[in-house]
Every structure is written in C-alpha cells, then in structure tokens.
Scaffold this motif. Structure first.
Motif, PDB file in Angstrom:
ATOM      1  N   GLU A 154     -11.836 -49.709 -14.535  1.00 33.94           N
ATOM      2  CA  GLU A 154     -12.929 -50.359 -13.804  1.00 33.94           C
ATOM      3  C   GLU A 154     -13.112 -49.734 -12.431  1.00 33.94           C
ATOM      4  N   TYR A 155     -11.987 -49.428 -11.770  1.00 31.96           N
ATOM      5  CA  TYR A 155     -12.082 -48.823 -10.435  1.00 31.96           C
ATOM      6  C   TYR A 155     -12.771 -47.466 -10.501  1.00 31.96           C
ATOM      7  N   ILE A 156     -12.464 -46.666 -11.515  1.00 29.61           N
ATOM      8  CA  ILE A 156     -13.100 -45.353 -11.663  1.00 29.61           C
ATOM      9  C   ILE A 156     -14.606 -45.516 -11.839  1.00 29.61           C
ATOM     10  N   ARG A 157     -15.009 -46.555 -12.572  1.00 31.33           N
ATOM     11  CA  ARG A 157     -16.453 -46.776 -12.794  1.00 31.33           C
ATOM     12  C   ARG A 157     -17.182 -47.132 -11.503  1.00 31.33           C
ATOM     13  N   THR A 158     -16.451 -47.683 -10.504  1.00 29.02           N
ATOM     14  CA  THR A 158     -17.126 -48.052  -9.239  1.00 29.02           C
ATOM     15  C   THR A 158     -17.349 -46.851  -8.333  1.00 29.02           C
ATOM     16  N   LEU A 159     -16.715 -45.726  -8.630  1.00 30.89           N
ATOM     17  CA  LEU A 159     -16.850 -44.536  -7.790  1.00 30.89           C
ATOM     18  C   LEU A 159     -18.077 -43.725  -8.217  1.00 30.89           C
ATOM     19  N   GLU A 160     -18.606 -42.931  -7.301  1.00 28.27           N
ATOM     20  CA  GLU A 160     -19.860 -42.203  -7.533  1.00 28.27           C
ATOM     21  C   GLU A 160     -19.593 -40.863  -8.220  1.00 28.27           C
ATOM     22  N   PHE A 161     -19.397 -40.919  -9.521  1.00 28.38           N
ATOM     23  CA  PHE A 161     -19.260 -39.704 -10.326  1.00 28.38           C
ATOM     24  C   PHE A 161     -20.564 -39.531 -11.119  1.00 28.38           C
ATOM     25  N   HIS A 162     -21.383 -38.523 -10.769  1.00 26.92           N
ATOM     26  CA  HIS A 162     -22.609 -38.304 -11.566  1.00 26.92           C
ATOM     27  C   HIS A 162     -22.287 -37.503 -12.826  1.00 26.92           C
ATOM     28  N   TYR A 163     -21.035 -37.002 -12.900  1.00 30.81           N
ATOM     29  CA  TYR A 163     -20.566 -36.245 -14.058  1.00 30.81           C
ATOM     30  C   TYR A 163     -19.120 -36.675 -14.295  1.00 30.81           C
ATOM     31  N   THR A 164     -18.772 -37.015 -15.549  1.00 34.46           N
ATOM     32  CA  THR A 164     -17.435 -37.583 -15.796  1.00 34.46           C
ATOM     33  C   THR A 164     -16.651 -36.875 -16.896  1.00 34.46           C
ATOM     34  N   ASP A 165     -17.216 -35.833 -17.493  1.00 30.77           N
ATOM     35  CA  ASP A 165     -16.506 -35.177 -18.588  1.00 30.77           C
ATOM     36  C   ASP A 165     -15.143 -34.642 -18.158  1.00 30.77           C
ATOM     37  N   HIS A 166     -15.040 -34.203 -16.893  1.00 31.09           N
ATOM     38  CA  HIS A 166     -13.777 -33.627 -16.415  1.00 31.09           C
ATOM     39  C   HIS A 166     -12.685 -34.693 -16.242  1.00 31.09           C
ATOM     40  N   LEU A 167     -13.041 -35.989 -16.387  1.00 29.71           N
ATOM     41  CA  LEU A 167     -12.071 -37.070 -16.239  1.00 29.71           C
ATOM     42  C   LEU A 167     -11.443 -37.478 -17.572  1.00 29.71           C
ATOM     43  N   ALA A 168     -11.812 -36.795 -18.653  1.00 35.52           N
ATOM     44  CA  ALA A 168     -11.368 -37.216 -19.997  1.00 35.52           C
ATOM     45  C   ALA A 168      -9.845 -37.266 -20.110  1.00 35.52           C
ATOM     46  N   SER A 169      -9.175 -36.227 -19.611  1.00 35.91           N
ATOM     47  CA  SER A 169      -7.705 -36.204 -19.720  1.00 35.91           C
ATOM     48  C   SER A 169      -7.073 -37.313 -18.874  1.00 35.91           C
ATOM     49  N   LEU A 170      -7.686 -37.627 -17.737  1.00 26.39           N
ATOM     50  CA  LEU A 170      -7.180 -38.701 -16.873  1.00 26.39           C
ATOM     51  C   LEU A 170      -7.346 -40.057 -17.548  1.00 26.39           C
ATOM     52  N   ILE A 171      -8.527 -40.291 -18.117  1.00 27.09           N
ATOM     53  CA  ILE A 171      -8.765 -41.565 -18.817  1.00 27.09           C
ATOM     54  C   ILE A 171      -7.803 -41.705 -20.001  1.00 27.09           C
ATOM     55  N   SER A 172      -7.573 -40.605 -20.694  1.00 24.89           N
ATOM     56  CA  SER A 172      -6.654 -40.627 -21.835  1.00 24.89           C
ATOM     57  C   SER A 172      -5.243 -40.979 -21.381  1.00 24.89           C
ATOM     58  N   PHE A 173      -4.845 -40.424 -20.225  1.00 18.66           N
ATOM     59  CA  PHE A 173      -3.502 -40.698 -19.709  1.00 18.66           C
ATOM     60  C   PHE A 173      -3.373 -42.160 -19.268  1.00 18.66           C
ATOM     61  N   ILE A 174      -4.432 -42.701 -18.668  1.00 18.49           N
ATOM     62  CA  ILE A 174      -4.439 -44.121 -18.291  1.00 18.49           C
ATOM     63  C   ILE A 174      -4.309 -44.992 -19.538  1.00 18.49           C
ATOM     64  N   ASN A 175      -5.021 -44.629 -20.578  1.00 20.05           N
ATOM     65  CA  ASN A 175      -4.955 -45.390 -21.833  1.00 20.05           C
ATOM     66  C   ASN A 175      -3.571 -45.344 -22.470  1.00 20.05           C
ATOM     67  N   ASP A 176      -2.778 -44.351 -22.053  1.00 11.98           N
ATOM     68  CA  ASP A 176      -1.445 -44.177 -22.634  1.00 11.98           C
ATOM     69  C   ASP A 176      -0.354 -44.920 -21.852  1.00 11.98           C
ATOM     70  N   ILE A 177      -0.751 -45.678 -20.829  1.00  6.42           N
ATOM     71  CA  ILE A 177       0.228 -46.483 -20.086  1.00  6.42           C
ATOM     72  C   ILE A 177       0.862 -47.491 -21.040  1.00  6.42           C
ATOM     73  N   ILE A 219      -8.524 -42.199  -6.599  1.00  5.54           N
ATOM     74  CA  ILE A 219      -7.926 -42.556  -7.893  1.00  5.54           C
ATOM     75  C   ILE A 219      -6.415 -42.297  -7.864  1.00  5.54           C
ATOM     76  N   GLU A 220      -6.026 -41.173  -7.266  1.00  9.94           N
ATOM     77  CA  GLU A 220      -4.599 -40.840  -7.204  1.00  9.94           C
ATOM     78  C   GLU A 220      -3.827 -41.900  -6.429  1.00  9.94           C
ATOM     79  N   ARG A 221      -4.356 -42.333  -5.290  1.00  7.10           N
ATOM     80  CA  ARG A 221      -3.664 -43.367  -4.508  1.00  7.10           C
ATOM     81  C   ARG A 221      -3.536 -44.661  -5.305  1.00  7.10           C
TER      82      ARG A 221
END
Length: 583
Positions: A154-177, A219-221
């Motif tokens: 949800e926090y990532i969705r509040t940030l101003e990313f007009h392009y998000t494909d490069h976040l795929a590996s990060l989202i996948s890693f979050i899903n793996d918590i 996001i890192e913080r």
C-alpha cells in the motif's frame, strides 16, 4: 556455563537489528563470557543501537545509556521477586515479557519519534502500528507478517511512480515475507539497488531519475525498519500488544498516575529513582505471575522473605539460634505446596550446615543443586553468593580466570537492586578494578556471606579470635604483609620523606618483592595490585575485611580524612616510581 540473562536478551535485540557482522566471533562468545565482557561489548553495542533508534538525538547519548541501565535494573527487580508456581522458568519469563515488554517498547517509540519525521527509524513502525493492517487486540488473530506485506504494498502505491515495471522483483520479494524466517538487510538493499539500476538504464520516455531515487530510498527505509519489527515479533510475539499500548498512548497521552505513567517517569525522567520500581514491578507481577501461582500460607511465606534478608541484608540484624533455623525448616516442610518451597528448604539446610561449621557438607549441597533448576526469585543469587564464597574459602588456589563465572552471572541476574554508602575519597570508585562488575560481584558476595555467618554462628568462649571459622578471611594477608614493610620504612625514615626518596629506599633495600610491587595480590580478583588496592582502599576494606580481622597495617591507611589520604598518595607515587626503576 551460566550467562547473564539480561545481557542475553540484549544480544537478541542486537541480532534483531542485524548488527552482527557475518563472521563476528562475539556472537559465539556471548554464552560463556564474563559479565565484564558483556559490559565491554555493549559499551559500543548500545551506541550502535542508539544511532538507529534515536538518530535525531531526541535524547543525548548519556541519557540513552541511562535508559538502557534502567531497563536492566527493572529486569533484575522482576527476577528478584520469588515465584511460587509449577510452571518452569522459561514459561514465567515468557509471561513477564508478554506483559512488560509491550508498554516499554510503546513508550520508547512514543518518546523517541519526532512528529512526522519520515527519516526516523521508528516512523514506519509508528505508521504500521496504528494502521488497519496491524492487529491490536488479543482476539484479532491476523498475522503480523501478513500485515507488513499489505502495508508495504500500500505504501508503494502512495508514491509517485509513473512507471512500475522495474519494481517487479521488489514486489515479489515483499510477497515472499514469511512468519518463520527473516530476510537479510543486505538482500533488501541489493534488490532495491537493482530496481534503481534497471530504471536508470531503461529506455522509457520522460524518466525522472531523481524522483525514482527518492521514492526507492523511502521504500528502503520503510522495508528495513519493518524488517526489524518482524525479527522482533519472531523472538517475542509481542507486536499485537505493542500496537494496543501504542494506539492508546497516541490517542490519550500518558497519565502519570497510572502504572504505565510511573513506568514512563522511571525510564525517561532524569536520574535514577529506585523507589518507583515497586510501583512498576507489582502490576507486572500481578498480571504475569499471580494467576499461575500456588497458595503459600502466611508463616512459610514470611520465612521465605526472612531467608532473603538473612543473606542479602548486610546490616548486623538479628541473630538466629539453632532453634530459629529448626522452626523455619519445620514450617517450610509442613506447608501446603511444600514441593514448590523445596528449594528454599534446601537453602535453609545449607545455612544450617554453615551454622554448625559443617562447611564441606554445605559446599557439597550447594554444588549439587544446578543454578538453572532454581525458580525465579532471589534463590539463584542466594545460592551463588554461598557457592562463590565457599569456593573462595575452600578452593582459593584453584580459582582461575572465569572459574567463578557461572556464579557471578547468576548473582547479577537475580540480585535485585543494591545500594551501599561507603565513605571514600575522590577517584576511589573510578578505578578499573572497582568498576569491574565481576570484581564487585565477588566482593559483595564475600561481604554478604560473612555478614550472614555472623548472624547464624556463635563463637566459643575458648576461641582465640573474633573471626568465625566458617567466614572467608585472610584475603588481604599479602597486602597486609607488604604494607607492614612499607609502614615500617616510613616510620623509620620519618613523615617528612617524599615519594621519590621513599621509592629509592624501596628499590635499594628491596623492601618489596617483585610480586608485591607489580603483581595481583588478591588472587580471586582481577588486577588487584598493591598500587590499585591503595587507590581504592576504602572500597576494598569495606568488602574484603572479615568482621573480627585486625589488618592493622591496612587500617592505618584507611579513611577519607586528610592524614591517611596523604600517606596513601605518597606511597602510591613511590610504588609507581619504584616499579619503573625496577624494570
């Protein structure tokens, strides 16, 4: 080998923050190192923790370290209260943590986080704890790790990313918590770094590299701070309760008339007010221990506490006859739930042996009972005091570095709070020998033991000495002998002799042996040379002189008045010069 329980808890916290390097050998040493080692480790370790949880310096470094000290004293005070239960110690400690840890953590977040400071370590922990994703009632069975995943997405969705494909590996890693295993800080940072590189090297139009960089930093913080929270949850299962306390505090502030408010005053007011501990520990005890306690009648309960004062109260106090000890033993053995009181009966049996001068029998029994089998309360410390003192009395020549470690750590963990007032001169409390927790614990144990012996033994009319035979005495004999020679030399040459002249005579006449001049003369302590002893003489004599011992040459130099102080300074300066000349 025994470890200090509070230090072990702090190592776990250090681990939660990911502060151990991969090949850090201190991780393995924590279970078998002296408390002085733990002190040295956390001298830097506390600074490492403080830099993370209070990067803005809401509290000064000195204030923060004082708060950590107060945590330890609170823990010791809880561990000192006798527990009468059929649950084991791990279950009791778990219950204490269940009730004591959440308000402590909630208060630290509340008092440390500046309003709306997104850079602060606690900011996203604060946001998560008050969010819809974090359970805050015991009936709410949602999982913390699941809530963290939802919060981060949800926090990532509040940030101003007009392009998000490069976040795929990060989202996948979050899903793996997962609940069972943690994610490494270095891996989180690497994945975010890869996301940054992928974006920077992409061919998409209207790239905003600066905004992307800032968003990924945010996001890192968030990820790293919540990753620590998850590690903490795996160790404690306390985050739901922390959320409950924290939400209430954020909404209502702190009422300083409640036990929660008194806890806040104790931790965050300047100075250390030991009197507040009772008002904090009693509610924790009532919540955590009373519901699982068994019934103990008034008389045996009174004797349990009388045993405590018999050992730990170093004032003269009451004398105990063999009839008094027999009455206490009878009451403990006949009590309802006497099985729970058995360790107290065993302690009383050891004391009875000592009152009869059956030292070997007492030493055998105190060694037969494992310290970790004793219930929470003062018993581990009481057994350790006697065990340590008897080992010094009976096996002094066998004592080597770390020989007394197990007893030292048990004494420190369960001794409660100790306050003593000793008349000293400036600097006596600042020497490394006195500041050593191991040295001070050994000395306090000997003093407690000797005062206990005075209360339970009766000197024979034929006794040539005022020293009880069961006592620990003679620890300062080498010091006394060396000072006898120095006092005779000063007497011979006159009070007007200065330090340089005195040093010259010490070397020329070989007044002192090389050992007396440079080596440790109290084998049970670390670094207690003649010079170090004189620099803190009022402290040492307070603890190590057995009641009834003469030690006339030492006593000439004892006191906080000008005459003995000036003589000590002269001799110390001479010892230093003589030591350098004789090398």
């Amino acid at each position: 080998m025994g470890t200090h329980a509070f230090a072990d808890m702090m190592y776990n916290l250090y681990q939660c923050f990911g502060l151990f390097d991969k090949d850090d050998k201190r991780r393995e040493l924590r279970g078998n190192s002296s408390f002085s080692f733990h002190q040295n480790f956390f001298d830097q370790g506390y600074n490492d923790l403080i830099r993370i949880i209070d990067s803005n310096g809401v509290f000064s470094l000195e204030e923060r370290r004082e708060i950590f000290y107060k945590y330890e004293q609170l823990y010791n005070a809880l561990m000192y209260i006798p527990v009468f239960s059929h649950l084991d110690n791990n279950q009791i400690i778990k219950r204490y943590l269940q009730f004591a840890l959440p308000p402590v953590v909630a208060l630290d977040i509340y008092n440390s986080l500046p309003p709306d400071d997104e850079m602060h370590f606690y900011y996203h922990i604060h946001c998560f704890l008050i969010s819809i994703h974090c359970p805050h009632e015991s009936a709410d069975k949602r999982k913390i790790y699941s809530g963290v995943k939802k919060y981060l997405r949800e926090y990532i969705r509040t940030l101003e990313f007009h392009y998000t494909d490069h976040l795929a590996s990060l989202i996948s890693f979050i899903n793996d918590i997962k609940a069972s295993s943690g994610q490494k800080e270095a891996t989180i940072k690497r994945i975010i770094k890869d996301c940054r590189l992928e974006y920077d090297e992409s061919y998409i139009t209207e790239k905003n590299i600066k905004l992307n960089f800032l968003n990924l930093n945010k996001i890192e913080r968030a990820y790293l701070s919540l990753n620590v929270l998850l590690a903490f949850e795996r160790k404690t299962s306390a985050v739901t309760a922390i959320s409950m306390h924290y939400r209430h505090t954020v909404s209502n502030g702190v009422n300083y008339n409640t036990s929660f408010g008194i806890l806040c005053r104790y931790l965050y007011s300047r100075g250390y007010d030991e009197r507040l501990l009772h008002y904090i520990t009693l509610p924790f005890y009532n919540e955590a221990v009373r519901p699982i306690s068994v019934m103990i009648e008034e008389k045996p309960y009174r004797y349990v506490h009388e045993l405590k004062w018999l050992i730990f109260n170093i004032s003269e106090g009451n004398k105990y006859s063999k009839w008094d000890l027999a009455e206490m033993e009878s009451s403990l053995n006949a009590a309802t739930n006497s099985d729970v009181l058995k360790p107290y009966s065993q302690l009383l049996q050891i004391i009875t042996f000592l009152s009869q001068n059956k030292i070997d029998e007492a030493f055998f029994l105190v060694n037969k009972i494992p310290l970790d089998s004793l219930p929470i309360g003062y018993l581990p410390s009481a057994f350790s005091v006697i065990k340590m003192a008897l080992k010094v009395k009976l096996e002094r020549k066998k004592i080597r570095n770390k020989t007394l470690l197990s007893a030292i750590n048990s004494t420190l963990s369960n001794q409660g709070t100790i306050t003593e007032f000793i008349p000293v001169t400036t600097g006596e409390n600042d020497s490394n020998v006195v500041l050593s927790a191991d040295n001070m614990t050994i000395m306090r144990a000997i003093k407690m033991y000797n005062h206990m012996i005075r209360k339970i033994s009766y000197l024979s009319e034929d006794s040539p000495s005022d020293v009880c035979p069961q006592s620990v005495f003679g620890l300062l004999n080498e010091i006394e002998f060396a000072l006898g020679k120095l006092n005779a030399l000063v007497c011979e040459k006159g009070d007007s002799i200065d330090s340089n002249e005195l040093a010259g005579f010490i070397v020329k006449n070989k007044t002192l042996t090389a050992r007396e001049l440079n080596e440790n003369l109290v084998g049970i302590l670390d670094k207690c040379t003649l010079y170090n002893f004189l620099n803190s003489i009022n402290v040492f004599i307070n603890y190590l002189r057995c009641p009834g011992e003469e030690l006339g040459h030492i006593r000439i130099l004892v006191g906080a008045t000008e005459k003995p102080r000036r003589l000590r300074e002269k001799i110390c300066a001479a010892l230093k010069i003589a030591s350098e000349k004789s090398r």
